[in-house]
Design a protein around this motif. Structure first.
Motif, PDB file in Angstrom:
ATOM      1  N   ARG A 103       0.836  -1.211   0.000  1.00 54.86           N
ATOM      2  CA  ARG A 103       0.000   0.000   0.000  1.00 54.86           C
ATOM      3  C   ARG A 103       0.866   1.254   0.000  1.00 54.86           C
ATOM      4  N   LEU A 104       1.921   1.258   0.796  1.00 49.43           N
ATOM      5  CA  LEU A 104       2.820   2.412   0.811  1.00 49.43           C
ATOM      6  C   LEU A 104       3.482   2.609  -0.548  1.00 49.43           C
ATOM      7  N   ALA A 105       3.878   1.513  -1.174  1.00 50.97           N
ATOM      8  CA  ALA A 105       4.545   1.586  -2.476  1.00 50.97           C
ATOM      9  C   ALA A 105       3.612   2.116  -3.556  1.00 50.97           C
ATOM     10  N   SER A 106       2.311   1.966  -3.366  1.00 51.75           N
ATOM     11  CA  SER A 106       1.345   2.428  -4.366  1.00 51.75           C
ATOM     12  C   SER A 106       1.244   3.948  -4.407  1.00 51.75           C
ATOM     13  N   GLY A 107       1.740   4.609  -3.345  1.00 53.34           N
ATOM     14  CA  GLY A 107       1.681   6.067  -3.302  1.00 53.34           C
ATOM     15  C   GLY A 107       0.349   6.622  -2.817  1.00 53.34           C
ATOM     16  N   ARG A 108      -0.575   5.749  -2.472  1.00 56.08           N
ATOM     17  CA  ARG A 108      -1.862   6.215  -1.963  1.00 56.08           C
ATOM     18  C   ARG A 108      -1.683   6.758  -0.554  1.00 56.08           C
ATOM     19  N   PRO A 109      -2.343   7.854  -0.228  1.00 54.83           N
ATOM     20  CA  PRO A 109      -2.180   8.437   1.100  1.00 54.83           C
ATOM     21  C   PRO A 109      -2.735   7.521   2.185  1.00 54.83           C
ATOM     22  N   GLN A 110      -2.117   7.576   3.340  1.00 54.63           N
ATOM     23  CA  GLN A 110      -2.554   6.782   4.475  1.00 54.63           C
ATOM     24  C   GLN A 110      -3.518   7.554   5.370  1.00 54.63           C
ATOM     25  N   LEU A 111      -3.528   8.864   5.238  1.00 53.43           N
ATOM     26  CA  LEU A 111      -4.402   9.727   6.031  1.00 53.43           C
ATOM     27  C   LEU A 111      -5.141  10.687   5.104  1.00 53.43           C
ATOM     28  N   ARG A 112      -6.209  11.263   5.607  1.00 51.33           N
ATOM     29  CA  ARG A 112      -6.935  12.275   4.824  1.00 51.33           C
ATOM     30  C   ARG A 112      -6.052  13.486   4.539  1.00 51.33           C
ATOM     31  N   ALA A 113      -5.278  13.881   5.531  1.00 52.83           N
ATOM     32  CA  ALA A 113      -4.350  15.005   5.369  1.00 52.83           C
ATOM     33  C   ALA A 113      -3.109  14.452   4.660  1.00 52.83           C
ATOM     34  N   VAL A 114      -3.091  14.535   3.329  1.00 49.31           N
ATOM     35  CA  VAL A 114      -2.034  13.887   2.550  1.00 49.31           C
ATOM     36  C   VAL A 114      -0.645  14.443   2.825  1.00 49.31           C
ATOM     37  N   SER A 115      -0.556  15.618   3.420  1.00 45.93           N
ATOM     38  CA  SER A 115       0.756  16.191   3.726  1.00 45.93           C
ATOM     39  C   SER A 115       1.364  15.594   4.995  1.00 45.93           C
ATOM     40  N   LYS A 116       0.573  14.838   5.751  1.00 40.93           N
ATOM     41  CA  LYS A 116       1.053  14.228   6.993  1.00 40.93           C
ATOM     42  C   LYS A 116       1.370  12.757   6.757  1.00 40.93           C
ATOM     43  N   GLN A 117       2.291  12.242   7.576  1.00 40.85           N
ATOM     44  CA  GLN A 117       2.612  10.826   7.533  1.00 40.85           C
ATOM     45  C   GLN A 117       2.135  10.148   8.812  1.00 40.85           C
ATOM     46  N   THR A 118       1.795   8.879   8.688  1.00 32.26           N
ATOM     47  CA  THR A 118       1.472   8.106   9.876  1.00 32.26           C
ATOM     48  C   THR A 118       2.771   7.788  10.609  1.00 32.26           C
ATOM     49  N   LYS A 119       2.660   7.368  11.855  1.00 30.16           N
ATOM     50  CA  LYS A 119       3.852   6.973  12.612  1.00 30.16           C
ATOM     51  C   LYS A 119       4.572   5.829  11.907  1.00 30.16           C
ATOM     52  N   MET A 120       3.807   4.878  11.382  1.00 28.79           N
ATOM     53  CA  MET A 120       4.401   3.732  10.690  1.00 28.79           C
ATOM     54  C   MET A 120       5.151   4.182   9.437  1.00 28.79           C
ATOM     55  N   GLU A 121       4.580   5.099   8.672  1.00 33.33           N
ATOM     56  CA  GLU A 121       5.269   5.609   7.480  1.00 33.33           C
ATOM     57  C   GLU A 121       6.592   6.268   7.861  1.00 33.33           C
ATOM     58  N   THR A 122       6.589   7.047   8.935  1.00 31.63           N
ATOM     59  CA  THR A 122       7.805   7.708   9.388  1.00 31.63           C
ATOM     60  C   THR A 122       8.857   6.688   9.782  1.00 31.63           C
ATOM     61  N   ILE A 123       8.450   5.653  10.501  1.00 34.87           N
ATOM     62  CA  ILE A 123       9.388   4.602  10.918  1.00 34.87           C
ATOM     63  C   ILE A 123       9.970   3.875   9.709  1.00 34.87           C
ATOM     64  N   ILE A 124       9.135   3.517   8.752  1.00 42.08           N
ATOM     65  CA  ILE A 124       9.600   2.797   7.565  1.00 42.08           C
ATOM     66  C   ILE A 124      10.536   3.670   6.737  1.00 42.08           C
ATOM     67  N   GLU A 125      10.213   4.949   6.618  1.00 45.88           N
ATOM     68  CA  GLU A 125      11.055   5.866   5.837  1.00 45.88           C
ATOM     69  C   GLU A 125      12.446   6.014   6.453  1.00 45.88           C
ATOM     70  N   GLN A 126      12.511   5.989   7.790  1.00 49.09           N
ATOM     71  CA  GLN A 126      13.798   6.122   8.483  1.00 49.09           C
ATOM     72  C   GLN A 126      14.629   4.883   8.276  1.00 49.09           C
TER      73      GLN A 126
END
Length: 83
Positions: free
Chosen positions: A60-83
């Motif tokens: 799902r992350l690889a698809s580029g679809r937003p995880q939250l309604r506020a597309v400019s924000k990242q979820t905690k999981m997205e932040t962890i994976i990106e790091q």
């Protein structure tokens, strides 16, 4: 029935209704459970569920679809994976 005993329907409802309704982890969990049901598995280990869930979430992350309604924000999981 005590407060801590839930039937299957009540347990599923609690999982779905807890926290934000747009949270994509709920969809990933549903997709994982569907996968195991289609395999006729009635019992799975936490490890199996975690591995399958993480694979679904990464796709799902690889698809580029937003995880939250506020597309400019990242979820905690997205932040962890990106790091």
């Amino acid at each position: 029935m005590t407060k801590t005993q839930l039937n299957t329907g009540e347990f599923w409802r609690a999982l779905i209704l807890f926290r934000k309704n747009e949270a994509t982890y709920k969809l990933a969990l549903g997709q994982c459970l569907t996968h195991f049901v289609e395999q006729n598995q009635t019992h799975i280990s936490r490890y199996e569920l975690a591995e399958n869930f993480f694979d679904v979430y990464l796709l799902r992350l690889a698809s580029g679809r937003p995880q939250l309604r506020a597309v400019s924000k990242q979820t905690k999981m997205e932040t962890i994976i990106e790091q």
